[in-house]
Design a protein around this motif. Structure first.
Motif, mmCIF file in Angstrom:
data_model
loop_
_atom_site.group_PDB
_atom_site.id
_atom_site.type_symbol
_atom_site.label_atom_id
_atom_site.label_comp_id
_atom_site.label_asym_id
_atom_site.label_seq_id
_atom_site.Cartn_x
_atom_site.Cartn_y
_atom_site.Cartn_z
ATOM 1 N N GLN A 231 0.832 -1.195 0.000
ATOM 2 C CA GLN A 231 0.000 0.000 0.000
ATOM 3 C C GLN A 231 0.875 1.258 0.000
ATOM 4 O O GLN A 231 2.023 1.228 0.434
ATOM 5 C CB GLN A 231 -0.919 -0.012 1.224
ATOM 6 C CG GLN A 231 -1.896 -1.178 1.244
ATOM 7 C CD GLN A 231 -2.833 -1.177 0.055
ATOM 8 O OE1 GLN A 231 -3.743 -0.367 -0.046
ATOM 9 N NE2 GLN A 231 -2.610 -2.095 -0.876
ATOM 10 N N THR A 287 -4.410 4.151 -2.842
ATOM 11 C CA THR A 287 -3.551 3.169 -3.516
ATOM 12 C C THR A 287 -4.261 2.569 -4.721
ATOM 13 O O THR A 287 -3.658 2.390 -5.791
ATOM 14 C CB THR A 287 -3.151 2.045 -2.543
ATOM 15 O OG1 THR A 287 -2.501 2.606 -1.407
ATOM 16 C CG2 THR A 287 -2.215 1.049 -3.211
ATOM 17 N N SER A 288 -5.535 2.265 -4.560
ATOM 18 C CA SER A 288 -6.314 1.663 -5.640
ATOM 19 C C SER A 288 -6.357 2.571 -6.864
ATOM 20 O O SER A 288 -6.124 2.133 -7.993
ATOM 21 C CB SER A 288 -7.731 1.366 -5.139
ATOM 22 O OG SER A 288 -8.482 0.711 -6.130
ATOM 23 N N SER A 311 -3.904 -2.230 -7.368
ATOM 24 C CA SER A 311 -5.202 -1.561 -7.326
ATOM 25 C C SER A 311 -6.241 -2.398 -6.588
ATOM 26 O O SER A 311 -7.002 -1.887 -5.757
ATOM 27 C CB SER A 311 -5.663 -1.273 -8.762
ATOM 28 O OG SER A 311 -6.851 -0.527 -8.772
ATOM 29 N N GLN A 312 -6.278 -3.694 -6.872
ATOM 30 C CA GLN A 312 -7.258 -4.563 -6.225
ATOM 31 C C GLN A 312 -6.958 -4.741 -4.734
ATOM 32 O O GLN A 312 -7.868 -4.854 -3.907
ATOM 33 C CB GLN A 312 -7.291 -5.919 -6.923
ATOM 34 C CG GLN A 312 -7.691 -5.862 -8.387
ATOM 35 C CD GLN A 312 -9.033 -5.179 -8.600
ATOM 36 O OE1 GLN A 312 -10.042 -5.574 -8.024
ATOM 37 N NE2 GLN A 312 -9.049 -4.140 -9.427
ATOM 38 N N GLY A 314 -5.724 -2.391 -2.951
ATOM 39 C CA GLY A 314 -6.269 -1.163 -2.394
ATOM 40 C C GLY A 314 -7.760 -1.290 -2.129
ATOM 41 O O GLY A 314 -8.271 -0.810 -1.100
ATOM 42 N N TYR A 315 -8.480 -1.934 -3.057
ATOM 43 C CA TYR A 315 -9.904 -2.232 -2.847
ATOM 44 C C TYR A 315 -10.112 -2.993 -1.525
ATOM 45 O O TYR A 315 -10.983 -2.664 -0.715
ATOM 46 C CB TYR A 315 -10.418 -3.115 -3.983
ATOM 47 C CG TYR A 315 -11.213 -2.404 -5.056
ATOM 48 C CD1 TYR A 315 -12.111 -1.395 -4.754
ATOM 49 C CD2 TYR A 315 -11.092 -2.797 -6.388
ATOM 50 C CE1 TYR A 315 -12.846 -0.779 -5.756
ATOM 51 C CE2 TYR A 315 -11.816 -2.181 -7.390
ATOM 52 C CZ TYR A 315 -12.697 -1.164 -7.072
ATOM 53 O OH TYR A 315 -13.430 -0.559 -8.052
ATOM 54 N N LYS A 395 -16.417 -7.146 -6.027
ATOM 55 C CA LYS A 395 -16.249 -5.700 -6.185
ATOM 56 C C LYS A 395 -17.511 -4.967 -5.751
ATOM 57 O O LYS A 395 -17.467 -3.938 -5.062
ATOM 58 C CB LYS A 395 -15.937 -5.375 -7.640
ATOM 59 C CG LYS A 395 -15.771 -3.884 -7.933
ATOM 60 C CD LYS A 395 -15.963 -3.584 -9.403
ATOM 61 C CE LYS A 395 -17.410 -3.771 -9.802
ATOM 62 N NZ LYS A 395 -17.659 -3.491 -11.229
ATOM 63 N N GLY A 414 -13.945 4.060 -5.750
ATOM 64 C CA GLY A 414 -14.053 2.658 -6.155
ATOM 65 C C GLY A 414 -14.722 2.494 -7.500
ATOM 66 O O GLY A 414 -14.319 1.655 -8.324
ATOM 67 N N VAL A 417 -12.263 3.553 -10.231
ATOM 68 C CA VAL A 417 -11.249 2.504 -10.416
ATOM 69 C C VAL A 417 -11.820 1.339 -11.220
ATOM 70 O O VAL A 417 -11.108 0.732 -12.036
ATOM 71 C CB VAL A 417 -10.726 2.024 -9.041
ATOM 72 C CG1 VAL A 417 -9.874 0.766 -9.192
ATOM 73 C CG2 VAL A 417 -9.914 3.123 -8.381
ATOM 74 N N THR A 421 -9.994 0.064 -14.472
ATOM 75 C CA THR A 421 -9.551 -1.330 -14.531
ATOM 76 C C THR A 421 -9.973 -1.974 -15.835
ATOM 77 O O THR A 421 -9.178 -2.659 -16.506
ATOM 78 C CB THR A 421 -10.129 -2.115 -13.339
ATOM 79 O OG1 THR A 421 -9.674 -1.530 -12.124
ATOM 80 C CG2 THR A 421 -9.702 -3.573 -13.386
#
Length: 621
Positions: A231, A287-288, A311-312, A314-315, A395, A414, A417, A421
């Motif tokens: 992170q 971060t994501s 990224s994930q 970060g999710y 998600k 989110g 992102v 993605t």
């Protein structure tokens, strides 16, 4: 409890395999692979038997005293509950597929047996984290994972870039682990125990037991996850870890090492107060978004997927911070399926193109590599969150959690992102598998052998069905403040549209926007058109927003300067002046006293009389 021996076998079989390969079978490629694969596959089978015999709602601990000094007793114990048992299946199942795939990927490598020994050591270390029932045991296995990842990332040690990447991963993780260790010591100092069940019991009975140090302790423990799960601001090591073989990338970036931080946060979720959770949520959200933006302009096929992992992750961290550990673990599990699938599919492409990794030197692989094409497409759809693929459900649970907490900033983050993605993964997909052939390697590519494609098919199946087979129901209800979820199989397929229609609908809309943007820009592109449209922003994304350069200029140079100053102080002040003064004074004194030793009796008599005179003078005075 039935089959009490099984958890110990699941844990220690990979360690025994690593020891046997290292000591006895390094010269036998087939036997080394058999031992390593046999250990993890046996672990998966034993996990299935154990869970089937005891059920998902089973909870127990098995402990053996490891160290006892006075009042201090440290156990080596196994914590068995829904959280650890599902992770057992993930680590041994997905890890087993990666082990089998490695036979084909590494078959020509001279370090074949050594590779499988390192894989088995890594598996043991990760299983130790999963099963640990106290902080000490978890930290030991945590560091073993760090050692194992160092060996695997730097597996091709003859390459300077691989050695540098391994050192970078190891050192950056030590920064996070230092904070983690301080957090463990803080908890121990305040509560007097490091056993998770005992800690949970104390904080349940007295939520204020940590007092004013609750936020500090939670954030210090979180430092471990910042390092291990990459992170911000310790995210810089993960993309460079691509220097290891592709199965290593799949193992580290899918079900195991990077997931350890998220798993640890969920395991000690009861320790985290609202203030700490707020910080954790926003670090995860930032971060994501940061990693998704960087992924948009990467050209290395493995680095794109690596930034996708960032990224994930970060999710997942954001979900923990939003008081949704169930959503975090749900996404961790589905992510293990489709991210391992994407990495292994990318490895299939890399092998077919003789280790070419630049996507702009690929193209038109759809018909030459049909199995890889279709399995990668499944992974891309799952990662994007297209219904009914696994990624959609996990998600959506995170976006729904943000809405439930009324945190509209993180919800918007989110959702954005999700669109990014889809854009970057289909940018990769269109350039690699469609369009024109962009190199001789792409012209002569062919499908990988069955030992590599069979794991792809298995992972593709779970990437499709993983969202509605009841994974979320296993995790739900075991965390403080969450209620259980019980949904039938048919209802589970449409449950997100019923539970949180806004999150599900908006997520799908942004996925569609990302897909059509990628289609319009990259379906027939010979070069990347985005730099001309975005200018300096595209350059910044391509250069990872210059974080490495910033760290080099500020922290590395500051470290080198401080080291140079301390070296000067040590050499000239401590050794040269202080120690030199004592050393020189002693030498001069010795030389002066040596002159007194003449061997002449009259001289000795003179000094004797002189000494007596001085004594008499002092006494009489």
């Amino acid at each position: 409890m039935q089959h009490e021996l099984f958890p110990w076998l699941i844990l220690f079989l990979p360690l025994l395999a690593a020891a046997a390969i290292t000591l006895f079978t390094l010269r036998s490629r087939a036997l080394s692979a058999f031992l390593s694969i046999g250990a993890i596959v046996t672990g998966f089978i034993l996990s299935v038997i154990f869970i089937n015999a005891n059920g998902w709602h089973f909870s127990a601990e098995i402990s053996r005293t490891w160290l006892s000094i006075g009042s201090l007793q440290i156990d080596w114990g196994l914590k068995l509950d829904a959280l650890s048992m599902m992770m057992l299946l993930v680590v041994t199942g997905v890890g087993g597929a990666i082990h089998v795939y490695s036979v084909g990927y590494m078959h020509e490598d001279s370090g074949f047996a050594r590779f499988f020994a390192c894989l088995s050591l890594f598996t043991f270390s990760m299983l130790g984290i999963v099963l640990a029932n106290n902080f000490i045991e978890l930290f030991i296995c945590w560091e073993l994972v760090g050692v194992s990842s160092y060996l695997l990332i730097g597996f091709w040690f003859e390459r300077p870039s691989a050695g540098d990447a391994a050192k970078k991963a190891f050192i950056v993780n030590r920064l996070g682990d230092f904070g983690f260790l301080l957090g463990i010591l803080t908890v121990w100092g305040l509560l007097g125990t490091l056993n998770f069940s005992d800690l949970h019991g104390q904080l349940t009975a007295n939520p204020a037991a940590l007092g004013l140090s609750a936020t500090v302790a939670g954030l210090l423990v979180f430092c471990g996850a910042v390092g291990k799960s990459a992170q911000f601001p310790l995210h810089v090591w993960l993309p460079d870890a691509m220097e290891g073989p592709t199965p290593v990338s799949a193992l580290i970036h899918a079900a195991t090492m990077v997931a350890a931080g998220v798993y640890m946060l969920c395991r000690i979720f009861f320790l985290l107060n609202p203030e700490a959770l707020h910080v954790i949520a926003y670090i995860g959200g930032f971060t994501s978004l940061l990693a998704a933006l960087i992924a948009v302009q990467q050209d290395d096929i493995k680095r794109i997927i690596a930034y996708s992992t960032l990224s994930q992750l970060g999710y997942m961290v954001m979900a923990v911070g939003l008081s949704g550990p169930t959503a975090a673990m749900f996404h961790l599990t589905t992510h293990a399926f489709f991210k391992a699938l994407l990495f292994l599919s990318a490895g299939s492409v890399i092998i077919a193109l003789h280790h070419e990794q630049n996507i702009w030197k690929m193209g038109k692989l759809r018909y030459k590599m049909p199995i890889t094409f279709w399995t990668f497409l499944v992974g891309a759809l799952a990662l994007s969150g297209v219904w009914p693929f696994a990624g959609f459900y996990s998600k959506d649970s995170i976006l729904a959690q943000a809405l439930a907490q009324h945190d509209y900033i993180l919800f918007a983050d989110g959702a954005l992102v999700a669109g990014l993605t889809t854009f970057y993964i289909f940018r990769l997909f269109f350039v690699v598998f469609l369009g024109k052939e962009k190199s001789d390697g792409a012209s002569h590519a062919h499908e990988s052998p069955a030992v590599m494609t069979l794991p792809l098919v298995v992972l593709a199946v779970f990437s499709l069905i993983g969202g509605f087979i009841g994974i979320e129901g296993v995790y739900s209800g075991m965390f403080v403040g969450e209620s259980g979820i019980s949904t039938g199989f048919a209802a589970a397929i449409f449950e997100p549209f019923i539970h949180s229609p806004l999150a599900a609908s908006l997520g799908l809309c942004l996925v569609a926007i990302g897909f059509f943007a990628a289609l319009s820009l990259y379906a027939k592109a010979d070069k990347d058109p985005l730099p001309e449209k975005l200018g300096g922003l595209a350059t910044a994304m391509k250069n990872k927003f210059y974080f490495d350069e910033f760290y080099e200029a500020v922290f590395v140079r500051a470290h080198d300067f401080i080291a140079a100053v301390m070296n000067w102080i040590d050499r000239w002040l401590v050794e040269g002046f202080c120690i030199g003064l004592i050393r020189g004074g002693t030498d001069l004194t010795g030389r002066a006293l040596r002159l007194v030793q003449t061997g002449n009796l009259q001289t000795y008599a003179f000094f004797f009389v002189l000494g007596v005179a001085v004594v008499l003078w002092l006494v009489l005075k």
